[in-house]
Motif scaffolding. Structure first.
Motif, PDB file in Angstrom:
ATOM      1  N   VAL A 125       0.759  -1.163   0.117  1.00  0.00           N
ATOM      2  CA  VAL A 125      -0.003   0.053   0.076  1.00  0.00           C
ATOM      3  C   VAL A 125       0.685   1.356  -0.070  1.00  0.00           C
ATOM      4  CG1 VAL A 125      -1.706   1.225   1.379  1.00  0.00           C
ATOM      5  CG2 VAL A 125      -1.964  -1.035   0.972  1.00  0.00           C
ATOM      6  N   LEU A 126       0.386   2.399  -0.625  1.00  0.00           N
ATOM      7  CA  LEU A 126       1.117   3.406  -0.710  1.00  0.00           C
ATOM      8  C   LEU A 126       0.222   4.569  -0.385  1.00  0.00           C
ATOM      9  CD1 LEU A 126       3.449   4.848  -3.398  1.00  0.00           C
ATOM     10  CD2 LEU A 126       1.334   6.227  -3.008  1.00  0.00           C
ATOM     11  N   SER A 127       0.479   5.599   0.642  1.00  0.00           N
ATOM     12  CA  SER A 127      -0.508   6.718   0.678  1.00  0.00           C
ATOM     13  C   SER A 127       0.198   8.016   1.009  1.00  0.00           C
ATOM     14  CB  SER A 127      -1.456   6.267   1.851  1.00  0.00           C
ATOM     15  OG  SER A 127      -2.210   7.256   2.336  1.00  0.00           O
ATOM     16  N   THR A 128      -0.469   9.009   0.468  1.00  0.00           N
ATOM     17  CA  THR A 128       0.103  10.450   0.545  1.00  0.00           C
ATOM     18  C   THR A 128      -1.166  11.222   1.401  1.00  0.00           C
ATOM     19  OG1 THR A 128      -0.449  10.990  -1.170  1.00  0.00           O
ATOM     20  CG2 THR A 128       1.856  10.296  -1.234  1.00  0.00           C
ATOM     21  N   ALA A 129      -2.254  10.623   1.916  1.00  0.00           N
ATOM     22  CA  ALA A 129      -3.351  11.067   2.263  1.00  0.00           C
ATOM     23  C   ALA A 129      -3.269  11.589   3.696  1.00  0.00           C
ATOM     24  CB  ALA A 129      -4.518  10.215   2.226  1.00  0.00           C
ATOM     25  N   GLY A 130      -4.000  12.892   3.838  1.00  0.00           N
ATOM     26  CA  GLY A 130      -3.853  13.350   5.434  1.00  0.00           C
ATOM     27  C   GLY A 130      -2.647  14.239   5.510  1.00  0.00           C
ATOM     28  N   SER A 131      -2.482  14.570   6.927  1.00  0.00           N
ATOM     29  CA  SER A 131      -1.384  15.428   7.195  1.00  0.00           C
ATOM     30  C   SER A 131      -0.455  14.590   8.043  1.00  0.00           C
ATOM     31  CB  SER A 131      -1.823  16.531   8.192  1.00  0.00           C
ATOM     32  OG  SER A 131      -2.654  16.139   9.313  1.00  0.00           O
ATOM     33  N   ASP A 132      -0.474  13.282   8.097  1.00  0.00           N
ATOM     34  CA  ASP A 132       0.423  12.330   8.771  1.00  0.00           C
ATOM     35  C   ASP A 132       1.412  11.542   8.013  1.00  0.00           C
ATOM     36  OD1 ASP A 132      -1.579  10.692   7.783  1.00  0.00           O
ATOM     37  OD2 ASP A 132      -2.036   9.568   9.715  1.00  0.00           O
ATOM     38  N   ASN A 133       1.742  12.030   6.713  1.00  0.00           N
ATOM     39  CA  ASN A 133       2.498  11.238   5.778  1.00  0.00           C
ATOM     40  C   ASN A 133       1.768  10.127   5.300  1.00  0.00           C
ATOM     41  OD1 ASN A 133       4.654  13.028   6.282  1.00  0.00           O
ATOM     42  ND2 ASN A 133       5.439  12.018   7.973  1.00  0.00           N
ATOM     43  N   GLY A 134       0.313  10.221   5.352  1.00  0.00           N
ATOM     44  CA  GLY A 134      -0.086   8.819   4.845  1.00  0.00           C
ATOM     45  C   GLY A 134      -0.479   7.666   5.662  1.00  0.00           C
ATOM     46  N   ALA A 135       0.140   7.942   6.967  1.00  0.00           N
ATOM     47  CA  ALA A 135       0.338   6.840   8.011  1.00  0.00           C
ATOM     48  C   ALA A 135      -0.873   6.018   8.405  1.00  0.00           C
ATOM     49  CB  ALA A 135       1.299   7.260   9.246  1.00  0.00           C
ATOM     50  N   ALA A 136      -1.986   6.613   8.787  1.00  0.00           N
ATOM     51  CA  ALA A 136      -3.272   6.318   9.140  1.00  0.00           C
ATOM     52  C   ALA A 136      -4.133   5.590   8.162  1.00  0.00           C
ATOM     53  CB  ALA A 136      -4.067   7.334   9.908  1.00  0.00           C
ATOM     54  N   SER A 137      -4.102   6.116   7.106  1.00  0.00           N
ATOM     55  CA  SER A 137      -4.750   5.556   5.703  1.00  0.00           C
ATOM     56  C   SER A 137      -4.190   4.667   5.283  1.00  0.00           C
ATOM     57  CB  SER A 137      -4.956   6.637   4.854  1.00  0.00           C
ATOM     58  OG  SER A 137      -4.017   7.202   4.217  1.00  0.00           O
ATOM     59  N   ALA A 138      -2.831   4.603   5.229  1.00  0.00           N
ATOM     60  CA  ALA A 138      -2.101   3.230   4.655  1.00  0.00           C
ATOM     61  C   ALA A 138      -2.365   2.088   5.670  1.00  0.00           C
ATOM     62  CB  ALA A 138      -0.658   3.499   4.474  1.00  0.00           C
TER      63      ALA A 138
END
Length: 235
Positions: free
Chosen positions: A209-222
């Motif tokens: 999985v790759l994520s850049t979503a949100g303000s936490d470097n994508g951590a929570a969504s990933a």
């Protein structure tokens, strides 16, 4: 963020597959034919899911942040046939692959036995969340995870392709996701937000999985997306 689909790679692999030609005859027996009792070589792909099956196990649109839509150009799977996995390249990994979807190829495995992938982006196309499932023979699935952990060290810093900025990579083992999991975080002083990459193995399946979503470097969504995919694989 550079997007990369495996559709072109898949077509190249399919084109290279040999055609099997079978000659049949009646009323004769080939004395050189192997005995029926002779032990057959075990098929390394036995029991693995095809790309068509994996496609159905990708997380649905509801698993992504509100307002995100699927990118058709980055949607692909290996179809109904299993492929022969490639030998792993042992050269230094192409670290810029960590910027892309299908980043599992940074392990050195150009292709797996099967795969399915897609990714979703926000309306402005400034953030993305991508998912992929790859099937490997058991030993290669475990080795792929080992290589991902090694990549975090071998690619501790690299220069990205867009901003030509220095990127820092940190990694750690992650508990509670599949049989084993590893998380990498990519950050740069020139980026507005970083990127989180999560890899998790469930049997012969490797979820990336790759994520850049949100303000936490994508951590929570990933992490959330990885857990959703793994839950589907267990059903």
């Amino acid at each position: 963020m550079r997007l990369s689909s495996r559709a072109a790679t898949l077509l190249a692999v399919a084109a290279a597959l040999p055609l099997a030609l079978t000659a049949c005859s009646t009323g004769s027996t080939d004395a050189s034919a192997p005995s029926a009792k002779q032990t057959k070589a075990k098929d390394p792909n036995a029991g693995l899911l095809t790309g068509a099956q994996l496609k159905k196990l990708l997380a649905p649109a509801s698993a992504f942040p509100a307002g995100y839509t699927v990118e058709d150009d980055n949607t692909a799977d290996s179809g109904a046939e299993l492929l022969s996995t490639s030998a792993r390249k042992t050269t230094k990994p192409d670290c810029v692959s960590l910027e892309s979807t299908s980043w599992i190829q940074v392990t050195g495995y150009k292709n797996s036995s099967s795969f399915a992938q897609n990714d979703y982006v926000n309306a402005q196309k400034t953030e993305e969340v991508a998912q992929e499932i790859d099937e490997f023979p058991a030993a290669q699935a475990k080795d792929a995870m080992k290589q991902i952990e090694a990549v975090a060290t071998r690619c501790a810093t690299f220069t990205d392709t867009d901003a030509h900025a220095k990127v820092k990579v940190t990694g750690k083992a992650t508990a509670g996701l599949g049989e084993e999991a590893y998380t990498m975080t990519l950050t740069s002083g020139k980026w507005q937000n970083g990127t989180t990459l999560v890899a998790a193995r469930s049997g012969s399946s490797v979820v990336t999985v790759l994520s850049t979503a949100g303000s936490d470097n994508g951590a929570a969504s990933a992490k959330k997306l990885t857990a959703t995919i793994l839950a589907g694989l267990k059903k």
